[in-house]
Design a protein around this motif. Structure first.
Motif, short mmCIF file in Angstrom:
data_model
loop_
_atom_site.label_atom_id
_atom_site.label_comp_id
_atom_site.label_asym_id
_atom_site.label_seq_id
_atom_site.Cartn_x
_atom_site.Cartn_y
_atom_site.Cartn_z
N GLU A 374 1.47 16.33 -7.03
CA GLU A 374 2.72 16.36 -6.27
C GLU A 374 3.78 17.21 -6.94
O GLU A 374 4.49 17.94 -6.28
N GLY A 375 3.86 17.11 -8.26
CA GLY A 375 4.86 17.92 -8.96
C GLY A 375 4.20 19.06 -9.69
O GLY A 375 3.12 19.50 -9.31
N GLU A 376 4.83 19.49 -10.75
CA GLU A 376 4.26 20.60 -11.51
C GLU A 376 3.27 20.09 -12.56
O GLU A 376 2.59 20.87 -13.20
N LEU A 377 3.24 18.78 -12.74
CA LEU A 377 2.32 18.22 -13.73
C LEU A 377 1.10 17.63 -13.00
O LEU A 377 1.24 16.79 -12.11
N ILE A 378 -0.06 18.08 -13.37
CA ILE A 378 -1.28 17.59 -12.73
C ILE A 378 -1.78 16.41 -13.56
O ILE A 378 -2.13 16.58 -14.72
N ASP A 379 -1.79 15.21 -12.97
CA ASP A 379 -2.24 14.07 -13.78
C ASP A 379 -3.69 13.76 -13.48
O ASP A 379 -4.38 14.49 -12.78
N ASP A 380 -4.17 12.64 -14.03
CA ASP A 380 -5.61 12.39 -13.99
C ASP A 380 -6.09 11.65 -12.75
O ASP A 380 -7.27 11.43 -12.58
N GLN A 381 -5.16 11.28 -11.84
CA GLN A 381 -5.61 10.37 -10.80
C GLN A 381 -6.64 10.96 -9.84
O GLN A 381 -7.41 10.23 -9.24
N TRP A 382 -6.69 12.27 -9.69
CA TRP A 382 -7.67 12.85 -8.76
C TRP A 382 -8.86 13.46 -9.49
O TRP A 382 -9.68 14.11 -8.87
N LEU A 383 -8.91 13.26 -10.76
CA LEU A 383 -10.03 13.83 -11.51
C LEU A 383 -11.22 12.88 -11.53
O LEU A 383 -11.05 11.67 -11.40
N PRO A 384 -12.42 13.41 -11.68
CA PRO A 384 -13.59 12.53 -11.68
C PRO A 384 -13.55 11.57 -12.87
O PRO A 384 -13.07 11.92 -13.94
N ARG A 385 -14.03 10.38 -12.61
CA ARG A 385 -14.04 9.36 -13.64
C ARG A 385 -15.38 9.36 -14.34
O ARG A 385 -16.41 9.50 -13.67
N GLY A 386 -15.37 9.19 -15.64
CA GLY A 386 -16.63 9.23 -16.39
C GLY A 386 -17.52 8.03 -16.12
O GLY A 386 -17.13 6.90 -16.41
N GLY A 387 -18.69 8.26 -15.56
CA GLY A 387 -19.71 7.21 -15.49
C GLY A 387 -20.58 7.42 -16.71
O GLY A 387 -20.33 8.33 -17.50
N PRO A 388 -21.61 6.60 -16.87
CA PRO A 388 -22.49 6.83 -18.02
C PRO A 388 -23.20 8.18 -17.88
O PRO A 388 -23.64 8.53 -16.81
N ALA A 389 -23.28 8.89 -18.98
CA ALA A 389 -23.94 10.19 -18.92
C ALA A 389 -25.44 10.02 -18.90
O ALA A 389 -25.98 9.24 -19.67
N PRO A 390 -26.13 10.71 -17.99
CA PRO A 390 -27.59 10.60 -18.00
C PRO A 390 -28.15 11.23 -19.27
O PRO A 390 -27.75 12.32 -19.65
N VAL A 391 -29.03 10.52 -19.93
CA VAL A 391 -29.66 11.07 -21.14
C VAL A 391 -30.89 11.87 -20.73
O VAL A 391 -31.21 12.90 -21.29
N ALA A 392 -31.57 11.39 -19.68
CA ALA A 392 -32.74 12.10 -19.17
C ALA A 392 -32.27 13.13 -18.14
O ALA A 392 -31.19 13.02 -17.60
N PRO A 393 -33.11 14.17 -17.87
CA PRO A 393 -32.72 15.15 -16.87
C PRO A 393 -32.75 14.53 -15.48
O PRO A 393 -33.31 13.46 -15.28
N ALA A 394 -32.13 15.23 -14.52
CA ALA A 394 -32.10 14.75 -13.14
C ALA A 394 -33.53 14.49 -12.68
O ALA A 394 -34.42 15.28 -12.96
N PRO A 395 -33.76 13.38 -11.95
CA PRO A 395 -35.13 13.01 -11.60
C PRO A 395 -35.87 14.07 -10.80
O PRO A 395 -37.06 14.23 -10.96
N ALA A 396 -35.16 14.86 -10.00
CA ALA A 396 -35.83 15.86 -9.16
C ALA A 396 -36.67 16.82 -10.00
O ALA A 396 -37.72 17.26 -9.57
N ALA A 397 -36.22 17.11 -11.20
CA ALA A 397 -36.91 18.11 -12.01
C ALA A 397 -38.01 17.48 -12.87
O ALA A 397 -38.84 18.16 -13.41
N ALA A 398 -37.99 16.16 -12.97
CA ALA A 398 -38.80 15.52 -14.00
C ALA A 398 -40.28 15.24 -13.71
O ALA A 398 -41.09 15.41 -14.60
N PRO A 399 -40.67 14.80 -12.47
CA PRO A 399 -41.99 14.19 -12.33
C PRO A 399 -43.16 15.03 -12.84
O PRO A 399 -44.06 14.50 -13.47
#
Ligand SMILES: Nc1ncnc2c1ncn2[C@@H]1O[C@H](COP(=O)(O)OP(=O)(O)OP(=O)(O)O)[C@@H](O)[C@H]1O
Ligand SMILES: [Mg+2]
Length: 475
Positions: A374-399
């Motif tokens: 809204e103003g000149e300062l961009i705050d964090d409310q619209w930024l993505p929130r950290g979920g747990p980071a996948p340690v394994a690669p995306a399943p599509a590439a894995a099987p």
């Protein structure tokens, strides 16, 4: 007055004479040597700017000249090679040769080599300028970031750009493969010629051959006129074959042939023509998994993989996130004529998220937050929130990989640690297993671990304290 001096090293007298006539002219004075010994003598007499070097000489291999660091630093070396010695030539390219000409020498290719002649010192000076900019501003050409894994990528780009070798870029979607391909082209001797990017996944399988190699009039129904393919349109330049694993297998065979012979044929033609094109290929699938899944021919991978560049996912270079975010923000600010800033909370949030969509996701996130601010300062409310980071690669590439682990190469693909949990594991146990595995993976660096897991450092400490109180670690 010719500006440069060329040395032709070829034991075949006729071919040396022909080359001399083709090279001598306004730009080059020419000397000829028929043996390695003679070549050394000539080099000592007058340092050549360009060396056309036959590798097979009566008194040894032309490769021996690569032991002379003076020569490598000051002369552009172009190999003259037969098909049979392609592997040796590739080795020479790795050692610093700029290009190669396949015998019998095609005029068009020789003209290309002469037209893009550039002293190694000029290329080196450019790399030095880029490195100075990197140190002061944190960017290497179009690539922003100065984390250790990116510095390695820049070094690889600098080393390979001045040569004609095929480059194979791997990395998750959005990590910057196309920017790297463009950077290699921009730093190469081919920069004045086209850089064409072809997304193999976006062209229908029926059309892809004619798009890449072109077709003759009447080659198939609907081919009402001759069509120039990407190989012809990129002549003298660079062809970027993106999503190479989406190229039909029959076409992969044809591409392999072009890489091995330097020649190709339009669809519907029986006459082959010379290709003077540098190939850069890319995929976001782990290449050995693609081979195991039957999406990429192993022989083609071998030929493409002459010089692999692997782009790290953004979550493994979170220290670059701030620089990248500022870079994207500046772009929008300039476009909008404003001076919006990211709040400290926003920057903190960006630096702890795990970015499954990598740099592209970051760019989009900055854009969205900018629009929503809204103003000149961009705050964090619209930024993505950290979920747990996948340690394994995306399943599509894995099987595919799971079934054929022996296809994994010893070095070039990083070994991704995987946490496997039996059904019956509780959430608490799963969380603990994941935290402990991640911690081990990052050699007990707690900041890094917390960032990758998308939790605060405080939470990580709390969990570790609980586990310590519980006693032994899980199996
Ligand atoms: N290091 C970087 N510095 C600045 N911009 C970057 C960097 N890396 C990527 N980008 C930008 O991020 C976006 C995605 O990059 P790019 O298209 O090169 O990714 P990619 O690896 O080719 O992804 P995909 O596999 O999905 O094709 C582009 O807008 C690109 O300009
Ligand atoms: Mg891409």
């Amino acid at each position: 007055m010719p500006m440069h001096h060329a040395l032709i090293v070829d034991d075949d007298l006729d071919s040396a004479m022909t080359l001399r006539e083709l090279v001598a002219g306004e730009r080059f004075t020419v000397a000829v040597a028929h043996t390695l010994r003679d070549a050394r003598r000539q080099i000592a007499m007058q340092q050549p700017d360009l060396v056309l070097l036959d590798l097979k000489l009566p008194d040894g291999s032309g490769m021996d000249l690569f032991a002379d660091p003076q020569l490598i630093a000051n002369s552009e070396i172009v190999l003259i090679t037969g098909h049979a010695s392609l592997d040796t030539s590739i080795e020479a390219l790795r050692l610093g040769a700029a290009d190669y000409l396949v015998k019998p020498i095609a005029l068009r290719q020789l003209e290309g080599v002469l037209a893009r002649f550039m002293k190694p010192s000029a290329l080196k000076a450019e790399v030095e300028t880029l490195n100075a900019d990197l140190a002061s501003r944190g960017r290497f050409g179009h690539l922003w970031g100065q984390s250790a894994p990116m510095l390695r990528v820049y070094e690889q780009i600098s080393r390979v750009a001045g040569t004609a070798v095929t480059v194979f870029i791997t990395g998750e979607s959005g990590t910057g493969k196309e920017v790297v391909a463009q950077s290699v082209h921009d730093l190469s001797r081919r920069r004045q010629r086209p850089f064409l990017a072809v997304n193999c996944g976006a062209i229908s399988p029926n059309l892809i051959e004619s798009e890449i190699f072109g077709h003759e009039k009447g080659a198939f129904t609907g081919a009402d006129r001759q069509h120039l393919g990407f190989f012809e349109r990129a002549n003298g330049g660079t062809l970027f074959l993106d999503e190479i694993t989406e190229m039909p297998l029959e076409l992969q065979v044809k591409l392999l042939r072009v890489l091995e012979t330097g020649r190709f044929m339009r669809v519907g033609s029986t006459v082959s023509q010379e290709a003077d094109v540098r190939i850069i290929a890319a995929t976001n699938r782990p290449p050995y998994q693609a081979v195991a899944a039957g999406k990429l021919r192993e022989d083609l991978l071998y030929r493409l993989n002459v010089f692999p560049i692997e782009l790290p996912p953004l979550r493994e270079r979170l220290s670059d996130v701030g620089l990248l975010a500022q870079h994207f923000l500046e772009g929008i600010n300039e476009q909008e004529g404003r001076r919006r800033q990211l709040s400290p909370e926003a920057l903190e949030r960006l630096a702890t998220y795990h970015w499954p969509g990598n740099v592209r996701e970051l760019r989009n996130a900055v854009q969205r937050a900018y629009v929503m601010a809204e103003g000149e300062l961009i705050d964090d409310q619209w930024l993505p929130r950290g979920g747990p980071a996948p340690v394994a690669p995306a399943p599509a590439a894995a099987p595919a990989a799971a079934a054929t682990p022996e296809l994994r190469p010893p070095t070039s693909v990083p070994q991704i640690e995987v946490v496997t949990l039996p059904i019956g594991t509780s959430m608490a146990q799963a969380e603990r297993a994941l935290i402990e595995a991640t911690l081990r993976h990052y050699k007990h660096q707690k900041e890094r671990t917390a960032a990758v897991l998308g939790i605060s450092l405080k939470t990580l400490y709390n969990r570790l304290k609980e586990y310590a109180a519980d006693g032994e670690t899980l199996p």
